[in-house]
Design an enzyme around this catalytic site. Structure first.
Site, PDB file in Angstrom:
ATOM      1  N   GLU A  32      -9.103  12.679   6.582  1.00 12.33           N
ATOM      2  CA  GLU A  32      -7.900  12.408   5.784  1.00 12.33           C
ATOM      3  C   GLU A  32      -6.952  13.602   5.749  1.00 12.33           C
ATOM      4  O   GLU A  32      -7.389  14.744   5.585  1.00 12.33           O
ATOM      5  CB  GLU A  32      -8.329  12.048   4.361  1.00 12.33           C
ATOM      6  CG  GLU A  32      -7.519  10.943   3.750  1.00 12.33           C
ATOM      7  CD  GLU A  32      -7.651   9.625   4.505  1.00 12.33           C
ATOM      8  OE1 GLU A  32      -6.786   9.339   5.367  1.00 12.33           O
ATOM      9  OE2 GLU A  32      -8.603   8.893   4.226  1.00 12.33           O
ATOM     10  N   ASP A  35      -4.280  13.950  10.473  1.00 13.75           N
ATOM     11  CA  ASP A  35      -3.611  13.424  11.686  1.00 13.75           C
ATOM     12  C   ASP A  35      -2.382  14.266  12.022  1.00 13.75           C
ATOM     13  O   ASP A  35      -2.132  14.592  13.171  1.00 13.75           O
ATOM     14  CB  ASP A  35      -3.280  11.926  11.579  1.00 13.75           C
ATOM     15  CG  ASP A  35      -2.368  11.527  10.430  1.00 13.75           C
ATOM     16  OD1 ASP A  35      -2.165  12.330   9.491  1.00 13.75           O
ATOM     17  OD2 ASP A  35      -1.846  10.388  10.467  1.00 13.75           O
ATOM     18  N   SER A  66      10.861 -12.476   2.876  1.00 19.51           N
ATOM     19  CA  SER A  66       9.424 -12.267   2.735  1.00 19.51           C
ATOM     20  C   SER A  66       8.943 -13.106   1.571  1.00 19.51           C
ATOM     21  O   SER A  66       9.666 -13.280   0.585  1.00 19.51           O
ATOM     22  CB  SER A  66       9.158 -10.786   2.463  1.00 19.51           C
ATOM     23  OG  SER A  66       7.871 -10.635   1.911  1.00 19.51           O
ATOM     24  N   SER A 121      -1.112   0.217  -1.830  1.00 21.81           N
ATOM     25  CA  SER A 121      -2.537   0.439  -2.080  1.00 21.81           C
ATOM     26  C   SER A 121      -3.137   1.426  -1.089  1.00 21.81           C
ATOM     27  O   SER A 121      -4.321   1.711  -1.129  1.00 21.81           O
ATOM     28  CB  SER A 121      -3.283  -0.886  -1.968  1.00 21.81           C
ATOM     29  OG  SER A 121      -3.145  -1.382  -0.651  1.00 21.81           O
ATOM     30  N   GLY A 122      -2.306   1.931  -0.182  1.00 24.43           N
ATOM     31  CA  GLY A 122      -2.821   2.887   0.796  1.00 24.43           C
ATOM     32  C   GLY A 122      -3.556   2.209   1.941  1.00 24.43           C
ATOM     33  O   GLY A 122      -4.310   2.854   2.664  1.00 24.43           O
ATOM     34  N   SER A 124      -1.883   0.680   4.335  1.00 22.63           N
ATOM     35  CA  SER A 124      -0.882   0.660   5.415  1.00 22.63           C
ATOM     36  C   SER A 124      -0.112  -0.644   5.539  1.00 22.63           C
ATOM     37  O   SER A 124       0.084  -1.165   6.642  1.00 22.63           O
ATOM     38  CB  SER A 124      -1.535   0.993   6.765  1.00 22.63           C
ATOM     39  OG  SER A 124      -1.878   2.324   6.776  1.00 22.63           O
ATOM     40  N   SER A 125       0.360  -1.161   4.410  1.00 26.97           N
ATOM     41  CA  SER A 125       1.205  -2.348   4.506  1.00 26.97           C
ATOM     42  C   SER A 125       2.484  -2.009   5.272  1.00 26.97           C
ATOM     43  O   SER A 125       2.994  -2.848   6.029  1.00 26.97           O
ATOM     44  CB  SER A 125       1.530  -2.906   3.121  1.00 26.97           C
ATOM     45  OG  SER A 125       2.094  -1.923   2.306  1.00 26.97           O
ATOM     46  N   ASP A 170      -1.778   5.636  11.041  1.00 22.44           N
ATOM     47  CA  ASP A 170      -1.678   4.270  10.522  1.00 22.44           C
ATOM     48  C   ASP A 170      -1.136   3.304  11.565  1.00 22.44           C
ATOM     49  O   ASP A 170      -1.667   2.208  11.767  1.00 22.44           O
ATOM     50  CB  ASP A 170      -0.769   4.222   9.282  1.00 22.44           C
ATOM     51  CG  ASP A 170      -1.287   5.100   8.171  1.00 22.44           C
ATOM     52  OD1 ASP A 170      -2.435   5.573   8.276  1.00 22.44           O
ATOM     53  OD2 ASP A 170      -0.547   5.317   7.196  1.00 22.44           O
TER      54      ASP A 170
HETATM   55  C1  GLA Z   1      -0.829   8.214   5.192  1.00 20.08           C
HETATM   56  C2  GLA Z   1      -0.083   8.597   6.462  1.00 20.08           C
HETATM   57  C3  GLA Z   1      -1.058   8.931   7.600  1.00 20.08           C
HETATM   58  C4  GLA Z   1      -2.129   9.930   7.149  1.00 20.08           C
HETATM   59  C5  GLA Z   1      -2.749   9.506   5.830  1.00 20.08           C
HETATM   60  C6  GLA Z   1      -3.675  10.562   5.275  1.00 20.08           C
HETATM   61  O1  GLA Z   1      -1.515   7.009   5.354  1.00 20.08           O
HETATM   62  O2  GLA Z   1       0.772   7.560   6.878  1.00 20.08           O
HETATM   63  O3  GLA Z   1      -0.326   9.416   8.707  1.00 20.08           O
HETATM   64  O4  GLA Z   1      -1.607  11.225   7.079  1.00 20.08           O
HETATM   65  O5  GLA Z   1      -1.758   9.231   4.848  1.00 20.08           O
HETATM   66  O6  GLA Z   1      -4.755  10.773   6.108  1.00 20.08           O
END
Ligand code: GLA
Length: 383
Positions: A32, A35, A66, A121-122, A124-125, A170
């Site tokens: 985490e 990247d 949407s 929510s993290g 990646s929507s 992501d």
């Molecule tokens: C977000 C970013 C990613 C990555 C993560 C943390 O999702 O879009 O590029 O840096 O945070 O790992």
């Protein structure tokens, strides 16, 4: 999906959809905030995602609707557009701008999106919407981009149009995901391996803290800048392009150059997290889930104390998991500051876990978390 998108499309636009596409969201198993430091990451696509129905129109406009948001947006199809506040349509607009800049011929199109990834929510929507748009237009108009070019285009949109200095994980994860596999991706070279995820007697639980991710973007960019500061300081003694070129041992030889404690903590997290991913990849290959789980807990601890991107909600989830005997590893996933945690949960204890976690979490935080048992799904497809 419990929604008939083609039917909804016909209701919205009074004509039939020409094509429907699906693009997943993602979780990151480990690696985490590395990247953008050239590190190794281990995301996988999930079965939650974004559905997109499209059909051409004859008035040379792009219309974005949407089922998740009330805002509808219409733009001219032959010019680049400015960012429109925090409108969700900035994601597809950004992609279209990039294609126009590239000289691609794309004519009027009506879009209807629906997503079941909880927003913010993290999971990646946003990358899912970006890749959904890019994938659909590329395939509909035969634009000739390969998947990696679509990923790079979406990252450019995120960095330059949206203003989040994110890495490539992501977009890469949602575009390259494969069922039951994790992607072990080197973010410096973009070389990757697909690794079977055999969780044996365990399932992957996703726990959404339901905490709104306020100020997450500015804090994210702050972390990116702190890593750049560390890199600059280390470059006084050695030549490095990315922090992750160093392992913990080599870092220790030069870390004296970083005198600010906060910057040192950030860089220490990055270097050690990268080492953990190498160990985690080995653990997964040898089906050593106990070791994998131990590395997940260590990752969370480091994100909490050194990188400071967790928070009381994510910590409450992981603290509960540590004390729950049917879980062997848990950590926050994604950018942090709220959002989701993941946990390796023994099969058969899904209900028991949900009940006890809910009691604990409501008591500590005041509102419930949401729990999903996730499957690792495939990448973008035309349905
Ligand atoms: C977000 C970013 C990613 C990555 C993560 C943390 O999702 O879009 O590029 O840096 O945070 O790992």
């Amino acid at each position: 999906m419990n929604i008939n998108l083609e039917e909804k499309f016909a209701e919205q636009y009074h004509k039939k959809a020409d094509a429907v596409y699906f693009t997943p969201g993602r979780v990151n198993l480990i690696g985490e905030h590395i990247d953008y430091n050239g590190g190794l990451v281990m995301p996988c696509a999930i079965t939650l995602g974004t559905w997109l129905a499209i059909a051409p129109n004859h008035d040379n406009k792009f219309r974005f609707k949407s089922l998740n948001f009330d805002i509808e947006t219409t733009i001219e199809s032959d010019i680049s557009h400015e960012k429109d506040g925090s409108n969700w349509a900035n994601y597809p607009i950004g992609i279209i701008n990039e294609f126009i800049k590239d000289g691609k011929e794309i004519t009027g199109m009506d879009f209807l999106f629906y997503g079941n990834i909880p927003i913010g929510s993290g999971l990646s929507s946003s990358a899912s919407i970006e890749i959904a748009t890019a994938y659909a237009l590329n395939s509909y108009f035969n634009l000739g981009y390969d998947k990696l070019e679509l990923v790079k285009t979406a990252k450019r949109v995120e960095n330059e149009f949206i203003g989040l200095n994110s890495g490539i994980m992501d977009q890469f994860a949602v575009a390259f995901g494969e069922k039951d596999k994790a992607i072990v991706l080197d973010c410096e070279t973009l070389k990757y391996k697909m690794v079977d995820v055999d969780l044996g007697n365990y399932v992957l639980a996703i726990i959404n803290t339901n905490k709104p991710r306020e100020l997450a973007d500015s804090k994210y960019n702050e972390r990116v800048a702190e890593c750049q500061t560390a890199l600059k300081l280390l470059n006084e003694e050695i030549t490095l392009h990315y922090l992750c070129e160093l392992n913990a041992e080599k870092f220790a030889l030069h870390s004296h150059l970083i005198t600010d404690e906060t910057i040192l903590n950030r860089a220490t997290h990055v270097v050690k997290e990268n080492d953990r991913v190498h160990l985690a990849a080995k653990a997964l290959n040898s089906a050593n889930l106990e070791e994998f789980g131990r590395l997940m807990y260590a990752s969370h601890q480091s994100l909490k104390t050194l990188y400071e991107v967790s928070g009381k909600e994510l910590d409450a989830v992981v603290d509960f998991c540590m004390g729950y005997e049917h879980i062997i590893g848990a950590r926050m996933t994604g950018a942090g500051f709220g959002g989701c945690a993941i946990a390796l949960l023994e099969k058969g204890f899904e209900e028991d876990f949900a009940k006890h976690l809910t009691d604990y979490y409501v008591d500590k935080i005041g509102y419930p978390a949401a729990i999903y048992i996730s499957e690792i799904g495939g990448g973008p497809t035309k349905l």
